[in-house]
Design a protein around this motif. Sequence first.
Motif, PDB file in Angstrom:
ATOM      1  N   ARG A   1     -37.017  23.109  24.892  1.00  0.00           N
ATOM      2  CA  ARG A   1     -37.880  23.757  23.744  1.00  0.00           C
ATOM      3  C   ARG A   1     -38.483  22.494  23.202  1.00  0.00           C
ATOM      4  O   ARG A   1     -37.952  21.316  22.925  1.00  0.00           O
ATOM      5  CB  ARG A   1     -36.630  24.347  22.959  1.00  0.00           C
TER       6      ARG A   1
ATOM      7  N   GLN B   1     -37.172  35.923  17.736  1.00  0.00           N
ATOM      8  CA  GLN B   1     -36.884  36.136  19.384  1.00  0.00           C
ATOM      9  C   GLN B   1     -37.696  35.567  20.533  1.00  0.00           C
ATOM     10  O   GLN B   1     -37.630  35.498  21.451  1.00  0.00           O
ATOM     11  CB  GLN B   1     -36.662  37.629  19.274  1.00  0.00           C
ATOM     12  N   GLY B   2     -38.920  35.000  20.153  1.00  0.00           N
ATOM     13  CA  GLY B   2     -40.044  34.376  20.835  1.00  0.00           C
ATOM     14  C   GLY B   2     -40.882  35.760  21.320  1.00  0.00           C
ATOM     15  O   GLY B   2     -40.860  36.917  21.199  1.00  0.00           O
TER      16      GLY B   2
ATOM     17  N   CYS C   1     -45.819  35.217  12.583  1.00  0.00           N
ATOM     18  CA  CYS C   1     -44.290  35.200  12.537  1.00  0.00           C
ATOM     19  C   CYS C   1     -44.118  35.752  10.890  1.00  0.00           C
ATOM     20  O   CYS C   1     -44.159  35.049  10.019  1.00  0.00           O
ATOM     21  CB  CYS C   1     -43.747  33.837  12.509  1.00  0.00           C
TER      22      CYS C   1
ATOM     23  N   TYR D   1     -41.842  30.334  19.776  1.00  0.00           N
ATOM     24  CA  TYR D   1     -40.642  30.665  18.692  1.00  0.00           C
ATOM     25  C   TYR D   1     -41.142  30.107  17.436  1.00  0.00           C
ATOM     26  O   TYR D   1     -41.724  29.074  17.284  1.00  0.00           O
ATOM     27  CB  TYR D   1     -39.421  30.101  19.063  1.00  0.00           C
TER      28      TYR D   1
ATOM     29  N   TRP E   1     -34.174  31.417  13.758  1.00  0.00           N
ATOM     30  CA  TRP E   1     -35.247  31.488  14.908  1.00  0.00           C
ATOM     31  C   TRP E   1     -35.466  33.064  15.130  1.00  0.00           C
ATOM     32  O   TRP E   1     -34.870  33.877  14.819  1.00  0.00           O
ATOM     33  CB  TRP E   1     -34.523  30.823  16.070  1.00  0.00           C
TER      34      TRP E   1
END
Length: 125
Positions: free
Chosen positions: A45, A117-118, A22, A95, A115
Amino acid sequence: QVHLVESGGGLVQAGGSLRLSCAASGRTFSSYAMGWFRQAPGKEREFVAAINRSGGNTYSADSVKGRFTISRDNLKNTVYLQMNSLKPEDTAVYYCAARLFGTGWGTPPDEYDYWGQGTQVTVSS
């Protein structure tokens, strides 16, 4: 403001490994505690792991403890999730998230400010 972009997801057989990354924008990455969450179809989630600002302390959900490891490199503005011994039930969109304030380990999703975008992780049996 922090912009987060996940990468590293994919399709893997049960027992295999993946490393998620990430990447964060901005020069204040080290000010944020970071977390990884996942969401499977039809489910809420779910917290996976968290790491404090310096990277010296981590916390993982029981479901992944001993298999997943969270880490960060503040010079590269990146947080990682090393996933080993993957199981079909690990299949989900993963995420990363950043939070500036808060106490505890930040397991509730609503404690996070930003966050990504996954990235999809699919584990075949």
